[in-house]
Each structure stands twice: as structure tokens, then as C-alpha cells.
Design a protein around this motif. Structure first.
Motif, PDB file in Angstrom:
ATOM      1  N   PRO A  28     -12.412  -0.283  54.885  1.00 24.91           N
ATOM      2  CA  PRO A  28     -11.547  -1.310  54.287  1.00 24.91           C
ATOM      3  C   PRO A  28     -11.015  -0.859  52.924  1.00 24.91           C
ATOM      4  O   PRO A  28     -11.601  -0.001  52.266  1.00 24.91           O
ATOM      5  CB  PRO A  28     -12.467  -2.524  54.134  1.00 24.91           C
ATOM      6  N   ILE A  29      -9.913  -1.443  52.521  1.00 28.67           N
ATOM      7  CA  ILE A  29      -9.368  -1.179  51.188  1.00 28.67           C
ATOM      8  C   ILE A  29     -10.300  -1.808  50.164  1.00 28.67           C
ATOM      9  O   ILE A  29     -10.720  -2.957  50.308  1.00 28.67           O
ATOM     10  CB  ILE A  29      -7.950  -1.771  51.050  1.00 28.67           C
ATOM     11  N   ARG A  30     -10.623  -1.039  49.124  1.00 32.10           N
ATOM     12  CA  ARG A  30     -11.443  -1.554  48.012  1.00 32.10           C
ATOM     13  C   ARG A  30     -10.498  -1.867  46.859  1.00 32.10           C
ATOM     14  O   ARG A  30      -9.775  -0.988  46.381  1.00 32.10           O
ATOM     15  CB  ARG A  30     -12.487  -0.537  47.582  1.00 32.10           C
ATOM     16  N   VAL A  51      -8.214   8.447  53.577  1.00 31.49           N
ATOM     17  CA  VAL A  51      -7.543   8.767  54.837  1.00 31.49           C
ATOM     18  C   VAL A  51      -8.322   9.924  55.448  1.00 31.49           C
ATOM     19  O   VAL A  51      -8.405  11.000  54.863  1.00 31.49           O
ATOM     20  CB  VAL A  51      -6.069   9.174  54.602  1.00 31.49           C
ATOM     21  N   ARG A  52      -8.911   9.682  56.595  1.00 29.66           N
ATOM     22  CA  ARG A  52      -9.660  10.728  57.296  1.00 29.66           C
ATOM     23  C   ARG A  52      -8.714  11.482  58.221  1.00 29.66           C
ATOM     24  O   ARG A  52      -7.849  10.882  58.853  1.00 29.66           O
ATOM     25  CB  ARG A  52     -10.799  10.123  58.116  1.00 29.66           C
ATOM     26  N   GLY A 162      -8.364   3.082  62.219  1.00 26.58           N
ATOM     27  CA  GLY A 162      -9.606   3.464  62.874  1.00 26.58           C
ATOM     28  C   GLY A 162     -10.529   2.274  63.037  1.00 26.58           C
ATOM     29  O   GLY A 162     -10.219   1.145  62.621  1.00 26.58           O
ATOM     30  N   THR A 163     -11.697   2.518  63.593  1.00 28.14           N
ATOM     31  CA  THR A 163     -12.626   1.433  63.927  1.00 28.14           C
ATOM     32  C   THR A 163     -13.221   0.736  62.711  1.00 28.14           C
ATOM     33  O   THR A 163     -13.567  -0.424  62.771  1.00 28.14           O
ATOM     34  CB  THR A 163     -13.781   1.964  64.801  1.00 28.14           C
ATOM     35  N   GLY A 164     -13.339   1.421  61.587  1.00 22.87           N
ATOM     36  CA  GLY A 164     -13.960   0.809  60.417  1.00 22.87           C
ATOM     37  C   GLY A 164     -12.997   0.105  59.481  1.00 22.87           C
ATOM     38  O   GLY A 164     -13.404  -0.478  58.481  1.00 22.87           O
ATOM     39  N   TYR A 165     -11.689   0.129  59.807  1.00 26.32           N
ATOM     40  CA  TYR A 165     -10.706  -0.475  58.911  1.00 26.32           C
ATOM     41  C   TYR A 165     -10.648  -1.992  59.094  1.00 26.32           C
ATOM     42  O   TYR A 165     -10.655  -2.492  60.210  1.00 26.32           O
ATOM     43  CB  TYR A 165      -9.315   0.101  59.156  1.00 26.32           C
ATOM     44  N   THR A 166     -10.599  -2.693  57.983  1.00 25.18           N
ATOM     45  CA  THR A 166     -10.383  -4.135  57.951  1.00 25.18           C
ATOM     46  C   THR A 166      -9.479  -4.433  56.766  1.00 25.18           C
ATOM     47  O   THR A 166      -9.670  -3.852  55.693  1.00 25.18           O
ATOM     48  CB  THR A 166     -11.720  -4.893  57.761  1.00 25.18           C
ATOM     49  N   TRP A 167      -8.497  -5.300  56.968  1.00 22.68           N
ATOM     50  CA  TRP A 167      -7.632  -5.709  55.857  1.00 22.68           C
ATOM     51  C   TRP A 167      -8.374  -6.724  55.005  1.00 22.68           C
ATOM     52  O   TRP A 167      -8.876  -7.726  55.512  1.00 22.68           O
ATOM     53  CB  TRP A 167      -6.336  -6.325  56.359  1.00 22.68           C
ATOM     54  N   TYR A 168      -8.479  -6.456  53.722  1.00 25.93           N
ATOM     55  CA  TYR A 168      -8.977  -7.424  52.759  1.00 25.93           C
ATOM     56  C   TYR A 168      -7.832  -7.729  51.814  1.00 25.93           C
ATOM     57  O   TYR A 168      -7.216  -6.816  51.256  1.00 25.93           O
ATOM     58  CB  TYR A 168     -10.171  -6.890  51.967  1.00 25.93           C
ATOM     59  N   SER A 169      -7.545  -8.995  51.641  1.00 26.47           N
ATOM     60  CA  SER A 169      -6.459  -9.414  50.755  1.00 26.47           C
ATOM     61  C   SER A 169      -6.763  -9.020  49.324  1.00 26.47           C
ATOM     62  O   SER A 169      -7.921  -9.013  48.910  1.00 26.47           O
ATOM     63  CB  SER A 169      -6.288 -10.931  50.825  1.00 26.47           C
TER      64      SER A 169
END
Length: 186
Positions: A28-30, A51-52, A162-169
């Protein structure tokens, strides 16, 4: 030409932008508050996610939002060893060019190359947003646009989710930030 370790070259930039290196966001974006003013308020929010890819060089994606102008923001695909911005998207931003076209409060992209650096600037046609400044200029109102523009930028850069990505506002920054190292007591 012998390239030093950590330098970005046209070949490296071309590879990360190709669809052949399996570039993905797997985290996720930090978000962080950046550029703290004298009054303790941040002037910018910055989101960062690695980015992997199959390349040995490391890249990340940056998302910068001006706190006072949340409708003007920047996305950057950055080559970490050199700090080179391989691609940059400025949404409703300003870019003045001494020899080319000026972009005043207009969405534009910067394309990096060894020969010209980030001086190749052009108006994109693949970013889904209203180019005018919105009436509601809150982070919450612009959240869907942020997410959509990020996906459009990733598409141009051939970066998959990818599988571990989640959008956090992006979080609403506090009015003031506590001084680092000081705890608040009741």
C-alpha cells in the motif's frame, strides 16, 4: 560508454517503462506529512510505494499533494539509485519553458532522457480527470480522482497492481504536528 553504478540510462528507463519487466505495486501507499512550516502545519502530503520488477535497479512511485492546493498534485516514477524522475505527471500544475510551450495550471507530463533530462514536456491524453479546478477542493472529494489518475499513470508506465497493493486515501493532515521526540501528556 561506461555507466557508473546507480546511474539511470535511457536503456534502464526504457526497460522499466516496458511491459517486459513485470513491474508491480505490491504494497500500500504510505502517506506522510512533509515540508513542515514554522506553525507546525505540513505544506505537502507525500505517498510512497516501492515498484517491484525483474530489474536489479530499484524504483518507487511518489504521490505529492500540496495541502493548500489539493487539486494540484504530482505523480513520479523514480529511479532510486540516481534519484532520477523517469516519468512525472503534474496535474493542474505549472511548467514554464524558455523555448517551448508553457503549461499554466494545466496537466502535463515530463519524459526523462539522458540527452534532455526532464525537459520533454507534453500534454497527456490518457489522464481521466476534469482539467479545471474543482469547486470542492477537499481531500475527500478528490479521493476518487486521485485513485483514477494513479491507475492511469501506472498504465502508461506499465506498472501492474500486485497482490499486496491496497489504495489508502491521503490522510487529512493535523492542524499542527507534535515536535519529534516530545510526547503529549494528558
Amino acid at each position: 560508454m561506461v555507466v557508473g553504478a546507480g546511474e539511470c540510462t535511457d536503456e534502464v528507463a526504457e526497460k522499466i517503462l516496458s511491459a517486459t519487466v513485470n513491474a508491480q505495486l505490491n504494497a500500500p501507499i504510505r502517506w506522510k506529512s512533509k515540508s513542515i512550516r514554522k506553525d507546525g502545519r505540513p505544506s505537502q502530503l507525500e505517498g510512497n510505494v516501492p515498484v517491484r520488477s525483474d530489474l536489479p535497479d530499484r524504483f518507487d512511485l511518489l504521490f505529492r499533494i500540496k495541502v493548500d492546493l489539493v487539486w494540484e498534485y504530482t505523480l513520479i516514477l523514480r529511479h532510486l539509485p540516481s534519484g532520477t524522475n523517469v516519468r512525472r505527471l503534474d496535474v493542474r500544475g505549472t511548467h514554464r519553458d524558455r523555448v517551448g510551450e508553457d503549461y499554466i495550471c494545466r496537466t502535463h507530463k515530463h519524459r526523462w532522457s539522458e540527452a534532455r533530462g526532464n525537459k520533454d514536456v507534453y500534454a497527456p491524453t490518457d489522464i481521466r480527470h476534469d482539467p479545471t479546478v474543482p469547486v470542492d477542493t477537499s481531500l475527500a472529494f478528490l479521493d476518487e480522482e486521485y485513485r483514477r489518475v494513479l491507475l492511469d499513470f501506472m498504465s502508461e508506465c506499465n506498472i501492474a497492481i500486485g497482490t499486496g497493493y491496497t489504495w489508502y486515501s491521503p490522510p487529512v493532515p493535523p492542524d499542527t504536528l507534535p515536535l519529534e521526540g516530545l510526547e503529549e501528556y494528558p
